[in-house]
Design an enzyme around this catalytic site. Structure first.
Site, short mmCIF file in Angstrom:
data_model
loop_
_atom_site.label_atom_id
_atom_site.label_comp_id
_atom_site.label_asym_id
_atom_site.label_seq_id
_atom_site.Cartn_x
_atom_site.Cartn_y
_atom_site.Cartn_z
N HIS A 88 0.88 -1.34 -0.06
CA HIS A 88 -0.13 0.02 0.03
C HIS A 88 0.84 1.09 -0.05
O HIS A 88 1.96 1.50 0.64
CB HIS A 88 -0.77 0.05 1.43
CG HIS A 88 -1.96 1.04 0.97
ND1 HIS A 88 -1.70 2.31 1.44
CD2 HIS A 88 -3.19 0.91 0.47
CE1 HIS A 88 -2.77 3.14 1.06
NE2 HIS A 88 -3.97 2.43 0.63
N GLU A 157 -3.90 2.32 -7.17
CA GLU A 157 -4.23 3.41 -6.56
C GLU A 157 -3.26 4.52 -6.73
O GLU A 157 -2.27 4.49 -6.07
CB GLU A 157 -4.09 2.83 -5.11
CG GLU A 157 -5.18 1.70 -4.71
CD GLU A 157 -5.43 1.80 -3.10
OE1 GLU A 157 -6.76 1.87 -2.86
OE2 GLU A 157 -4.64 1.65 -2.33
P1 13P Z 1 -9.62 6.40 -0.09
O1 13P Z 1 -10.75 5.70 -0.32
O2 13P Z 1 -9.62 7.37 1.42
O3 13P Z 1 -9.29 7.44 -0.84
O4 13P Z 1 -8.40 5.55 0.01
C1 13P Z 1 -7.98 4.73 -0.61
C2 13P Z 1 -6.92 3.63 -0.14
O5 13P Z 1 -6.12 4.00 0.13
C3 13P Z 1 -7.51 2.27 -0.15
O6 13P Z 1 -6.36 1.26 0.20
#
Ligand code: 13P
Length: 237
Positions: A88, A157
């Site tokens: 992450h 992400e």
């Molecule tokens: P948000 O949905 O708060 O933008 O976070 C996404 C995330 O990091 C999920 O792992």
């Protein structure tokens, strides 16, 4: 589709228990057959039997030992946890985890057959430096990772979209996912400011197999609505 909630450093054990039970009841009552995963904080893990997969946000690549502040396999086994989030961006950029450590975690937990949600994503300055640089940055996050691993789920992400309310355009998400799918045919989730009001359009895109949700998943009702929207989309297919 895969609908996952990363609860990050939120919700106590008692609140998490309530949360997971609420989600479980909703899935049952609404015949939701989508794959639903919840990643609680380490101290909020509880034993759980049901449709919801409970995953760890992090664990060190050891059974146990002298690694102050970390949890290991033994701690996951106590709760029968076989799902883990690795790579992450908050661990890469805030905690400072290197690709080398990430690969060690990946190898350790993949050898044990864990379901791995492996995260990749670029910071804003990388995105702004052009597509070639951005793809090179993302490529480096695949380094050392077995992209053919059976129990792999990848989550794209973009760092600048996490917790900011900003998202790439739908066209951008779709074209990037299409490009990333060429590197691995594993299910590919999008994450970064997904919420009840945009989840349907994101899930409807080609090569988006699900979502990984942070802030908007902190309320069980919102997370349940997202699972419901995913189910409705699937039913239309
Ligand atoms: P948000 O949905 O708060 O933008 O976070 C996404 C995330 O990091 C999920 O792992």
């Amino acid at each position: 589709m895969i609908i996952a909630a990363n609860l990050k450093t939120n919700l106590t054990r008692a609140k998490t228990l309530e949360y997971v039970n609420q989600v479980e009841k909703f899935l049952d009552a609404n015949n939701i057959s989508q794959e639903v995963i919840v990643f609680p904080a380490a101290s909020s893990l509880n034993p759980h039997a049901g449709k919801v997969f409970i995953g760890a946000q992090n664990a060190y690549p050891v059974k146990n030992g002298a690694f102050t502040g970390e949890i290991g396999l033994e701690h996951l086994e106590e709760f029968d946890i076989k799902t883990i989030l690795i790579g992450h961006s908050e661990r890469r950029h805030i905690i400072g985890e290197s690709q080398e450590l990430i690969v060690q975690k990946f190898n350790f937990y993949s050898n044990l057959g864990f379901k791995i949600v492996y995260c990749i994503g670029e910071p804003l300055e990388v995105r702004e430096s052009g597509h070639i640089n951005m793809m090179a940055y993302l490529d480096a996050q695949y380094e050392g990772i077995d992209t053919n691993y059976d129990n792999l789920i990848i989550a794209y992400e973009p760092v600048w979209a996490i917790g900011t309310g900003l998202t790439p355009t739908l066209e951008d998400i779709e074209s990037l996912h299409t490009e990333l799918k060429k590197k691995s045919s594993a299910p590919l989730l999008y994450g970064g400011s997904v919420k009840v009001t945009n989840v349907q359009e994101v899930l409807a895109l080609n090569n988006v197999d699900g979502v990984l949700v942070g802030s908007a998943a902190l309320y069980a009702e919102h997370f349940c609505s997202m699972a419901d929207i995913a189910q409705n989309l699937e039913n239309l297919k």
